[in-house]
Write a protein that holds these residues in place. Structure first.
Motif, mmCIF file in Angstrom:
data_model
loop_
_atom_site.group_PDB
_atom_site.id
_atom_site.type_symbol
_atom_site.label_atom_id
_atom_site.label_comp_id
_atom_site.label_asym_id
_atom_site.label_seq_id
_atom_site.Cartn_x
_atom_site.Cartn_y
_atom_site.Cartn_z
ATOM 1 N N GLU A 230 0.835 -1.209 0.000
ATOM 2 C CA GLU A 230 0.000 0.000 0.000
ATOM 3 C C GLU A 230 0.867 1.256 0.000
ATOM 4 N N GLY A 356 -8.829 -3.516 -5.131
ATOM 5 C CA GLY A 356 -9.899 -3.032 -4.253
ATOM 6 C C GLY A 356 -11.218 -2.870 -4.986
ATOM 7 N N GLN A 357 -11.383 -3.542 -6.138
ATOM 8 C CA GLN A 357 -12.570 -3.315 -6.961
ATOM 9 C C GLN A 357 -13.737 -4.243 -6.649
ATOM 10 N N SER A 359 -16.496 -5.853 -4.039
ATOM 11 C CA SER A 359 -17.165 -5.534 -2.784
ATOM 12 C C SER A 359 -18.490 -6.285 -2.727
ATOM 13 N N ILE B 15 -4.450 7.236 -3.556
ATOM 14 C CA ILE B 15 -5.107 6.033 -4.029
ATOM 15 C C ILE B 15 -4.657 4.845 -3.205
ATOM 16 N N LEU B 16 -5.312 4.623 -2.121
ATOM 17 C CA LEU B 16 -4.975 3.472 -1.303
ATOM 18 C C LEU B 16 -6.026 2.416 -1.536
ATOM 19 N N GLN B 17 -5.583 1.163 -1.474
ATOM 20 C CA GLN B 17 -6.518 0.086 -1.723
ATOM 21 C C GLN B 17 -7.702 0.144 -0.765
ATOM 22 N N THR B 18 -7.414 0.382 0.531
ATOM 23 C CA THR B 18 -8.494 0.421 1.511
ATOM 24 C C THR B 18 -9.478 1.541 1.197
ATOM 25 N N VAL B 20 -10.017 2.923 -1.794
ATOM 26 C CA VAL B 20 -10.764 2.557 -2.985
ATOM 27 C C VAL B 20 -11.847 1.539 -2.627
ATOM 28 N N SER B 21 -11.471 0.540 -1.817
ATOM 29 C CA SER B 21 -12.449 -0.483 -1.426
ATOM 30 C C SER B 21 -13.677 0.154 -0.807
ATOM 31 N N VAL B 24 -15.721 1.764 -3.468
ATOM 32 C CA VAL B 24 -16.397 0.744 -4.268
ATOM 33 C C VAL B 24 -17.620 0.238 -3.514
ATOM 34 N N GLN B 25 -17.450 0.012 -2.221
ATOM 35 C CA GLN B 25 -18.545 -0.501 -1.419
ATOM 36 C C GLN B 25 -19.716 0.482 -1.379
ATOM 37 N N THR B 28 -21.395 0.549 -4.857
ATOM 38 C CA THR B 28 -22.059 -0.626 -5.409
ATOM 39 C C THR B 28 -23.244 -1.085 -4.571
ATOM 40 N N ILE B 53 -10.732 3.411 -11.317
ATOM 41 C CA ILE B 53 -10.923 2.116 -10.670
ATOM 42 C C ILE B 53 -12.394 1.899 -10.322
ATOM 43 N N LEU B 54 -13.048 2.956 -9.851
ATOM 44 C CA LEU B 54 -14.470 2.852 -9.498
ATOM 45 C C LEU B 54 -15.319 2.503 -10.710
ATOM 46 N N SER B 57 -15.202 -0.986 -11.698
ATOM 47 C CA SER B 57 -15.826 -1.964 -10.805
ATOM 48 C C SER B 57 -17.350 -1.969 -10.923
#
Lengths: 460, 460
Positions: A230, A356-357, A359, B15-18, B20-21, B24-25, B28, B53-54, B57
Motif C-alpha cells: 500500500e 480493491g474493486q 465488494s 489512491i490506497l486500496q483500503t 478505494v475499497s 467501491v462498497q 455498489t 478504478i471505481l 468496478s
C-alpha cells in the motif's frame, strides 16, 4: 565521454537482461581456474547487481568459490542485491573474521533487510559490530514487522527545523546528492514531523525567508505501520519522489522513495507468481537438495489431501466404473475443463481484489456475468465434447452424460471462481496462494460426482 | 495545512486500496438515483485514478451512466488510467460530438497508448482533431511497435543546446516543474543527442559557463527499440530518475522516467499472472458475456486438446481398468502429484529466465538439482501414498504400483520442469504463458501411462 545507448545489440553498462544472460553464459560454460579468470574480468566492469545475479546462477560450491573473489569492500553491496536464501547460504559459510569485516560496513537499513531471514546469532554478531547510534536506528526499525513500511524506511534524508532559512535549505540540496530527493522535511527538536518543503519552491523564494513559510500545503506522510504494497502504491500513484514516514506519535522516522516502491511492487508480484506453485520469492535457484525438498513437500502434501478427496469421490462410483470402462477414460476431461474455467474466473477476481474493486455490492453482478460466460462456454464445449465422446465410444448416452457434466461443472466453476476468493478474503487468507488449490478441489469433486453420478443413473 | 498521514485507519487523499475499497462498497451497494448522488460526491474529492478504478468496478450499464457524470475536462485523465477494454467500451458508446471534445484535449502520448486497442476509425477521428505538430509526434512514436520503449517515450523534457549557459539551465529548472526530472538534455540543431547535464552539477557551476562543459561523463541513453521491460529494469537498477530515449540515428525522441518504469514493471507482472489462466491484463472485470466467453474459449480449447491426449493414454489400458476398478479411483493422484512437482520446477525456471540467470552452461547443474529434489520428494510421497493405497484397497501390489508410478512421474516432472521452458525459449515462446499447459500434459500422460502400464504388467 560515454553515452553508449542501452540497447539489446550493444554493449551497455547497465543491468540488462541480455547483458546478464551473456555474462551468465560466459561464466557457466567454463569451470575451475578458467571460471575464476572469467569472473575476475567480469568483476572489474560489472555493477553489484550483475555480480549478485551471476553468483545466484552458480551451483553452491562454485558460487562460494567465486564469492571469495569479490573485493571485501564490495561484499555488502552484492549481498544486498541477492535474494535472502542465497545470501544466507554465503553468510553461513564465511569465516568469523570475514563476517566481522563485513558487518563493520553494514548500515542499519541493510541489516534490517537481511535479519528477516538471518538466524539470531548472526544478527547479534552484526549488531555487536555497530556503533551505539546505528544500533538505535536498527532497534527503531525493528519495532515494525516484515510487512510494515516503517521497517524499511530510509533514514538518509534532508531534515531541518522550521526556523532555518531558504538559503540553508538550498545549501542542503547543493551539498547532498541523494537518490529520489526533492523534499526537505521539517521537524521540531523532538523529531516531530512538521511539514515538507519542495525543492521547486525553494529556488523561487527569498533566500532569507524561513522554511516554515514555505511548507507545502498538499504534503502527505505515510504511517510507519502501513503495509509495504500500500505504501508503494501510494507513492507510485502520486506525483512525488519521496514520502516522509512517521510513527504513531508523529515522529519522523525516515523516508520512502519511488525507487523503493518500484522494488516493492516487483517483489510483491514475484512472490504472488511463486505462490501459485506454493513457493517463495526468496527461494534459491540452487537450494541444497534437502532444503529444497523440504520446502516443496508442504505444498505437495496439501495437494495430496485434495487429490485424495477427488479419489474418494470416484471411489463412490466403483460399480458403474467396473461396468462402463469408458467413464474412466473420459472423466479427466470433465475435471480438467472445470478447473480451467474456474481458474479464469479466479484470476479475474484476484486481480480485482488486489485493486480493491470487489465488494459485497458488486459481487452479485460479477457472479451473474461469470455465470453467463460459464454457461455460454459450458454449452459450447458440452456440445463439442459430447459429440466427440459419443462418436469415440459409439454411444449416444455417453455423449449426453459427458455434455451435461461439462455444462454443470463449468457453471459451478464460475460460481466457485467468484465465491472461493471472497470467502478466503473474509477469512483473511491470501487468495493468490490457496485459491487455486481449493478451486481445483471443488471442480474435481463436482466434475467426478456429476459425471459418474449421471452415469450411475443412466447405466445401472 | 494538511499533512494527513496515509494509513489504513485514516482518511487519506491518495489512491490506497483500503480507500478505494470503501468507495467501491459505497457505490455498489446503492442503485440508480442514489448511486448517482454517491458518485457525484466522490467525484468532488477523488483523484482520476480512483475514479477510473471505481468505473471499472461497475457493471456495463451502470458504468456508462456514471461516466456521464464525469466532467468533460477530466475525462481524458480518467480514461488514461483505465484498462484498455473498459476504456474502449466507453469510447464506443460516446456520441460523436463528445468524442470530438475529448480528442481535442488528448496528447499524442495518450493517443499512442489508447491506439494499441482502438479501432482505426476512432484513432483517425482523434488524429483529425490534432494540430500538425502533435500529429507529427504521434507518427514519430507510432513507428515503434507495442513492445518498444520508443512508442511510450515522454516528449515533455528539458532540452537545450550545448552553447546555452548554466544560468539558462537553472532558469529551466526553476520554471518548469516536471515529474522525475533532474537532467537537462543537450541536442544540436538537428535534435541529435549530445549529452546530459545533471541538475545537481548545475547549481555548483559558474552561471556564465556553457552547458557543454558540464556534460556528465557517466550519462546513458536508451535505444528506442529496446523492449519495455528491459528499459524499465535499466532505469530501476540505475540511480537515475530519467533516461533520454534516442532513435537509431541518435536523434533524441523523448525521455523515460522511473515512474513510467514502475508502471511498466507492474503491467509486466500483471500480464504474466493473467497469462497463467490464458487471460489478458487488458481484460475487463465486466466484459460483455459474449466477448468474455469468446476470449476464454481459446484457452479452454487448447486445454481440451491436452485433456484428450491424457484420455487417449488412459484409453490404451481399458483391459486392466475393467478388471481392477481401483486403478480408476487412484489414477488422478499420480497425475496430480506429478503436475504439482513439475510446476514447482517450472516456476523456479521461469523466474530464473526472467532474470537472465539460466544458460546452456548451468542448465545441466540445475537439472541435477531439480532431479535430486524430485527423487527425494518422489521417494517420500511414493512411500506415503503406496502405504495408504495398499491399506485402502487391501492390496500390496496396488501400493507398489502407485508408489513406483509416483516416483517415476515426479522425476520426469523435474526434468520436464527444466526442459519445457528451455525449449520454449529456444522457440521464442513465452514460457509463462504456455509452459504450464505443456508441462501438465507431460505429467498427465506420463503419470497415466506408468501407473496403468505397470498395472497391466502385474495384474494381467
Amino acid at each position: 565521454m560515454n553515452h553508449q545507448p542501452i540497447s539489446e545489440d550493444q554493449d551497455a553498462t547497465s543491468i540488462l537482461q541480455t547483458e546478464v544472460s551473456q555474462a551468465v553464459q560466459q561464466l557457466t560454460e567454463v569451470e575451475g581456474e578458467e571460471q575464476a579468470e572469467v569472473f575476475s574480468e567480469i568483476l572489474t566492469e560489472a555493477e553489484s547487481g550483475t555480480v549478485a545475479i551471476l553468483l545466484e546462477s552458480l551451483p553452491l560450491d562454485e558460487r562460494y568459490e567465486r564469492w571469495q573473489q569479490v573485493e571485501p569492500e564490495e561484499r555488502v553491496d552484492v549481498l544486498n542485491l541477492m535474494r535472502a536464501d542465497p545470501r544466507l547460504g554465503i553468510l553461513k559459510k564465511m569465516p568469523d573474521e570475514e563476517l566481522d569485516f563485513l558487518f563493520a560496513q553494514i548500515s542499519p537499513e541493510d541489516l534490517i533487510d537481511w535479519s528477516d531471514s538471518l538466524p539470531d546469532s548472526i544478527t547479534d554478531r552484526a549488531l555487536a559490530q555497530m556503533g551505539e547510534r546505528q544500533r538505535k536506528h536498527f532497534e527503531l526499525y525493528d519495532q515494525y514487522d516484515e510487512n510494515e513500511i516503517g521497517r524499511y524506511a530510509d533514514h538518509q534524508m534532508l531534515v531541518l527545523n522550521p526556523d532555518s532559512t531558504v538559503a540553508q535549505g538550498q545549501r542542503f540540496f547543493r551539498r547532498i546528492d541523494l537518490d529520489c530527493n526533492d523534499h526537505l522535511f521539517l521537524v521540531d527538536t523532538n523529531d516531530k514531523y512538521l511539514g515538507t518543503v519542495r525543492r521547486y519552491d525553494l529556488y523561487k523564494a527569498d533566500s532569507q525567508a524561513l522554511l516554515s513559510t514555505l511548507i507545502w500545503p498538499d504534503s502527505r506522510v505515510i504511517s510507519a505501520d502501513l503495509s509495504l504494497i500500500e505504501a508503494a502504491e501510494a507513492i507510485e500513484h502520486s506525483r512525488e519522489l519521496e514520502f516522509p514516514v512517521v510513527d504513531e506519535h508523529g515522529i519522523l522516522i525516515g523516508r520512502m522513495t519511488l525507487r523503493t516502491a518500484t522494488a516493492l511492487v516487483r517483489e510483491h508480484y514475484e512472490s504472488q507468481l511463486m505462490a501459485t506453485a506454493g513457493m517463495d520469492e526468496d527461494d534459491d535457484l540452487f537450494a541444497p537438495i534437502t532444503v529444497g525438498a523440504r520446502r516443496r513437500a508442504v505444498w505437495l502434501g496439501i495437494n495430496l489431501l485434495t487429490a485424495f478427496l477427488a479419489s474418494a469421490t470416484i471411489g463412490l462410483f466403483e460399480d458403474v466404473l467396473s461396468q462402463v470402462v469408458a467413464l474412466a477414460v473420459l472423466m479427466p476431461i470433465v475435471a480438467s475443463m472445470g478447473g480451467i474455467a474456474g481458474s479464469q474466473s479466479l484470476t479475474l477476481m484476484i486481480r480485482g481484489m488486489a485493486m480493491g474493486q470487489i465488494s459485497a455490492g458488486n459481487v452479485f453482478s460479477l457472479m451473474k456475468n461469470e455465470l453467463g460466460i460459464g454457461a455460454l462456454n459450458g454449452t459450447l464445449w458440452a456440445v463439442i465434447i459430447g459429440l466427440i465422446a459419443g462418436w469415440w465410444f459409439n454411444d449416444v448416452i455417453m455423449g449426453l452424460i459427458i455434455g451435461c457434466a461439462i455444462l454443470i461443472n463449468m457453471a459451478i466453476a464460475a460460481i466457485a471462481g467468484v465465491m472461493v476468493p471472497m470467502l478466503l478474503q473474509k477469512l483473511n487468507q491470501d487468495a493468490a496462494l490457496s485459491g487455486s488449490v481449493i478451486l481445483t478441489t471443488v471442480t474435481d469433486v463436482v466434475g467426478f460426482f456429476t459425471f459418474l453420478g449421471l452415469a450411475t443413473l443412466l447405466y445401472l
